[in-house]
Design an enzyme around this catalytic site. Structure first.
Site, PDB file in Angstrom:
ATOM      1  CB  THR A  53      36.923  23.928   0.170  1.00 30.72           C
ATOM      2  OG1 THR A  53      36.150  24.831   0.992  1.00 30.72           O
ATOM      3  CG2 THR A  53      36.229  23.781  -1.186  1.00 30.72           C
ATOM      4  CB  CYS A  54      40.295  24.404   4.013  1.00 29.43           C
ATOM      5  SG  CYS A  54      40.450  25.976   3.151  1.00 29.43           S
ATOM      6  NE  ARG A  56      32.501  27.740   0.474  1.00 28.99           N
ATOM      7  CZ  ARG A  56      31.692  28.704   0.934  1.00 28.99           C
ATOM      8  NH1 ARG A  56      30.398  28.459   1.107  1.00 28.99           N
ATOM      9  NH2 ARG A  56      32.160  29.909   1.182  1.00 28.99           N
ATOM     10  CD  GLU A 121      38.712  31.778  -2.666  1.00 31.32           C
ATOM     11  OE1 GLU A 121      39.529  31.366  -3.494  1.00 31.32           O
ATOM     12  OE2 GLU A 121      37.851  31.057  -2.137  1.00 31.32           O
ATOM     13  N   GLY A 198      50.176  20.013  -2.879  1.00 27.88           N
ATOM     14  CA  GLY A 198      48.987  20.391  -3.635  1.00 27.88           C
ATOM     15  C   GLY A 198      48.959  21.865  -3.987  1.00 27.88           C
TER      16      GLY A 198
END
EC number: 1.2.1.70
Length: 435
Positions: A53-54, A56, A121, A198
């Site tokens: 992900t952004c 990790r 989140e 996205g």
């Protein structure tokens, strides 16, 4: 079985390094294949999943390789560095390597939002499910990681359902709007450009839509997908339309606010394009948010005096503002997770004896089958059935006891004492179960 988790995240590594080890979606399945081959293993092929992900990049692995934990992690670090063509020495100081219960605990915390930049989140849970789906399609999951992730998702559901971990949360999208409001007095008077279509861009577009910007444009490589998002925004009463990504260089100067998040492996907006846009705007300020990893906007753009460029790491301070309000929920969540970690480790310990039990059953079945065939031959030639049964029972008893008695007769010292203590308990347990 060894469980391994290895990775870097926003706590341990800067964006400049995280973007180097991010995995584009199309690379995940081939990468899983080479990772499994690289991990040490003996009888069964290693299991693996990759979460990228952004914030990790993490490798989740299970292997029966009979190597020290540190050695297994070194294999994984070398593979990650080699795959992305970077030096392992550059990567190693930023990597966390976790084994067994620590790996399980980490998976539970990540899925529950406890390790996120935005505490509590929910997006990370969907991203982890996507990673598991990809690994499943690649044939990279087996008994151990399947069980780990199924329990991970159950724990995340329990944490979110029984605590207020998601309360008072400020999302990345909401943080982008707050920053824009610091630059512009009224977003309603600004033109907004979204690059990409996205999930993250959809979230950002929804938050900006509440401010009713003057104009909203969606630029995407696939025009049809951009048009779908623009239509959804138009249905909310916005002046929205879609354009092709190729139109950006000539039109960038039209926009006051630019939010970008694509899956491109190279920057989409370069320094030169922004310099031309600023001249076209006669140096009116431009607010830019780059939520992509790797970055969509060249970092040198931040040096321009009329541009306010923010990355995912820059938004961190804002999204953490509500964290203090959720500390009681964090304590509750950690307690739930600790209990579930212990439950999983009990399952894992029980699984460790399954091969031994399987071998014992196979050995006993082979002995039984051999003596049964011998008894059938005796009956076929007319031997007394009572004598055949007597011979069968005696032969089975001798063969079943041969291994334990042989081990006991040949054991010495401490090993002999351990067998003396162990064997009676095993046979008593067997006799109890027969009753």
């Amino acid at each position: 079985m060894q469980l391994l988790t290895l990775g870097i995240n926003h706590h341990t590594a800067p964006l400049s390094l995280r973007e180097k080890v991010a995995f584009p979606l199309e690379q995940l399945k081939p990468a899983l294949g080479t990772l499994r081959q690289h991990l040490p293993h003996r009888k069964s092929t290693a299991e693996a999943a990759i979460l990228s992900t952004c914030n990790r990049t993490e490798l989740y692995c299970a292997t029966d390789g009979n190597l020290p934990e540190d050695t297994a992690h070194e294999h994984a670090i070398r593979w990650l560095a080699h795959h992305h063509n970077i030096d392992a020495g550059e990567l190693a100081p930023h990597v966390y390597a976790l084994g067994q219960s620590q790996a399980v605990r980490h998976a539970f915390r990540v899925a529950s939002g406890l390790d996120s930049m935005v505490l509590g989140e929910t997006q990370i849970l969907g991203q982890m499910k996507d990673a598991v789906r990809t690994a499943t399609e690649a044939g990279a999951l087996g008994t151990y990681l399947n069980q780990l992730f199924q329990r991970t998702f159950a724990v995340a559901k329990e944490v979110r359902g029984t605590t207020e971990i998601g309360a008072h949360s400020v999302s990345m999208a909401a943080a982008a709007v707050r920053l824009a409001q610091r630059i512009f007095e009224s977003i309603a008077e600004q033109r907004v450009l979204f690059i990409g279509a996205g999930e993250m861009i959809e979230l950002c577009a929804t938050h900006f839509a509440a401010q009713k910007p003057r104009e909203t444009v969606v630029a995407n490589r696939t025009l049809e997908r951009g048009e779908k998002l623009a239509e959804a925004l138009s249905n909310q009463g916005l002046n929205a339309r879609a354009v092709r990504l190729a139109e950006l260089p000539a039109r960038l100067g039209e926009f006051d606010i630019v939010v970008s998040c694509t899956a491109s492996t190279l920057p989409i907006i370069g320094l030169g394009a922004v310099e031309r846009a600023i001249k076209q705007r006669r140096h009116r300020p431009m607010f830019m948010v780059d939520l992509a990893v790797p970055r969509d906007i060249e970092p040198e753009v931040a040096r321009l005096s009329d541009v306010f460029l923010y990355t995912v790491d820059d938004l961190g301070a804002i999204v953490r503002e509500g964290n203090a309000l959720r500390q009681a929920a964090v304590a509750q969540a950690e307690a739930i997770i600790e209990t579930r970690v212990q439950n999983f480790m009990h399952w894992l310990d029980a699984r460790s004896v399954v091969p031994i039990i399987r071998d014992l059953h196979a050995h006993a079945e082979a002995l039984r089958q051999g003596e049964l065939e011998r008894a059938q031959r005796m009956l076929a030639r007319g031997d007394d059935p009572a004598l055949v049964l007597e011979a069968l029972s005696q032969a089975l008893t001798k063969k079943f006891l041969h291994g334990p008695t042989h081990a006991l007769n040949h054991a010495q010292g401490e090993g002999r004492e351990q067998l003396i203590d162990l064997l009676p308990g095993l046979f008593r347990q067997s006799s109890h179960s027969e009753r």
